[in-house]
Design a protein around this motif. Structure first.
Motif: not given
Length: 530
Positions: A171-172, A409-411, A128-129, A98-100
């Motif tokens: 992710x880099x 969504x917040x970010x 994704x995040x 869910x976070x991702x």
């Protein structure tokens, strides 16, 4: 003669333009080669620190009296301590999913607790995040626990490039272990490669059949420095004197020792911060504490007086403190938003006989809440949730309902980068609550136990009837399962002591209808405008 002067004038103009262009290029290179001065970067760095199995009552800033967590208390005092902050699910893999993704994990099959050899469950073609930050020009990294699968299938070659994985979803840089510390393979992966793997000693992993000649906890308990709890299955391949879930052979040099996990992840996180101090970065720092097996570094053993679980929490607090100290030392703490939370509620006996139950008498890991890990009760998903951004967020305690699913969504709002239609469909913009500008978060949240669901709306919580066991004796936790409906007013009864379903049948009907509607739709039913 006139033509000559005209030609000479044109030649001079061309030469002057060339010199000007050369000068501009030289100046541009010189400027870009200069280090960025401290405080000149405008886009805030973001560090998300994720604890593992840490309960609502495990920090002294959340009223714990049996343990002292000074660094996390300092973080809470400098920002917002949320009293109604949640993960989506009472177990690790679903919450991380869910976070991702910004989507409820119960919408997709295969998002339960994953074995160590599972295939990747995060889509590579969706927002994704980390991808949100990467597309906004940030350098991105994950350091720590992953547990979202690797590769395209269960069968994979651990001795070559292991992908797709964190790098393919945004992710880099990644430095992880594949699943959890109690599951094989017990190795570090840096980007796509197992660290310190020797070609002459290839790794083989199997979760059904024994591979290789390594002793198991089941057959050789005399080799264990932590005995497995009866009936919990942590008794297969022994690594570092600890029985694991799953079978593994090979990779002897590559295998970690549990005591080095936290210091190793901390060093990698600090390296990333230092290397990117002059450029906006997003760091997902996924701690392993206090998940089993609890085997902290020697300097922390015996320090808490609460057994190895308490010692692991002290190690967690120390690691957070080291990150905060580094930000201050580099002069970037005022340009860095730090968010801290946990992937699910607490559990004491979760696979090993480490005196967690005996030593924790008098300490309530979930605080006043009922339930814990695996439970649909509040102790399963209501967790410590802290946001700090010195100079931007004013210190406060907030009752706003916020969830980790909302970070995407917040970010997105923070970065001013819209999310494509169809992505992160359950995520809501609660940026004002995260920054302390409002004490109102989302109005509706769906919570997930092992299988059962509950819905919260404006402080009222409805738990669906369920014939599953009401109490899990192996781990000593209430599940929240009852054959009849449950209704609680969390505004006055966060401990869920008084079932009001019989008294308010219309409220039960309303919430049951909302939950059914949410199950039938592929998107959130109460979403704020992004």
């Amino acid at each position: 003669m006139q033509k000559y002067f005209k030609f000479k004038h044109q030649k001079r103009l061309v030469m002057n333009k060339g010199l000007l262009a050369f000068a501009l290029v030289t100046l541009s290179y010189a400027v870009s080669a200069q280090p960025v001065k401290k405080g000149t970067q405008k886009s805030p760095n973001v560090i998300y620190i994720y604890a593992d199995d840490l309960g609502y009552g495990d920090l002294s800033s959340y009223s714990a009296t049996g343990i002292h967590t000074p660094n996390l208390d300092k973080l809470a005092a400098s920002g917002i301590r949320f009293t109604n902050g949640h993960c989506t699910s009472a177990t690790c893999t679903p919450s991380r999913y869910a976070l991702m993704t910004g989507k409820y994990p119960w919408r997709k099959k295969g998002t339960g607790i994953l074995p160590g050899d599972a295939a990747l469950i995060i889509p590579t073609d969706k927002t994704t995040l980390p991808k949100l930050f990467k597309q906004s020009g940030y350098h991105t990294a994950i350091v720590g626990k992953w547990h979202l699968g690797l590769g395209e299938a269960v069968a994979k070659d651990w001795n070559g490039e292991v992908k797709p994985g964190p790098n393919e979803v945004g992710f880099d840089y990644s430095f992880i272990f594949p699943a959890t510390a109690d599951r094989v393979p017990t190795v570090f992966l840096e980007n796509h490669q197992v660290v310190a793997l020797e070609a002459k000693d290839p790794i083989s992993v199997d979760y059904k059949n024994k591979v290789g000649d390594d002793p198991t906890g089941k057959d050789h308990p005399e080799l264990l420095k932590l005995q497995s709890s009866p009936g919990q299955g942590h008794n297969q391949t022994i690594v570092n004197g600890i029985g694991r879930i799953g079978y593994m052979s090979g990779g002897k040099l590559a295998r970690w020792t549990d005591e080095e996990l936290s210091p190793t992840f901390l060093a990698k996180a600090e390296d990333f911060i230092r290397e990117n101090q002059h450029h906006p970065f997003f760091l997902y720092y996924a701690l392993t504490e206090p998940h089993v097996p609890r085997m902290p570094a020697t300097r922390f053993k015996g320090k808490s007086g609460l057994g190895l679980r308490g010692d692991a929490i002290l190690q967690l607090d120390w690691a957070v403190g080291e990150i905060l100290n580094q930000l201050k030392l580099l002069g970037i703490e005022k340009n860095t938003l730090v968010v801290f939370s946990s992937d699910n509620g607490p559990v004491l006996d979760d696979g090993y006989e480490d005196e967690a139950v005996e030593r924790f008498k008098g300490h309530a890991p979930a605080g006043i809440l009922r339930g814990g890990k695996y439970s649909v009760l509040e102790g399963g998903t209501r967790v410590p949730f802290i946001a700090s951004w010195p100079g931007t967020i004013k210190p406060q305690v907030s009752p706003a309902l916020v969830s980790q699913i909302d970070l995407l969504s917040s970010f997105s709002k923070l970065l001013n980068r819209p999310i494509p239609q169809g992505d992160a469909t359950d995520s809501e913009n609660v940026l004002d609550a995260l920054l302390g500008k409002s004490q109102k978060g989302r109005s509706v949240l769906i919570e997930q136990g092992i299988t059962e669901l509950a819905i919260v709306k404006d402080g009222w919580k409805y738990i669906t009837p369920n014939n599953g066991e009401a109490y899990m004796p192996l781990v000593g936790i209430e599940t929240g399962n009852l054959p009849e409906p449950q209704l609680y007013n969390l505004n006055v009864d966060a401990a869920e002591k008084n079932n009001l379903a019989a008294k308010y049948p219309e409220k039960v009907k309303e919430l049951a209808g909302l939950l059914d509607a949410a199950k039938q739709k592929k998107y959130g039913i109460y979403r704020e405008q992004r």
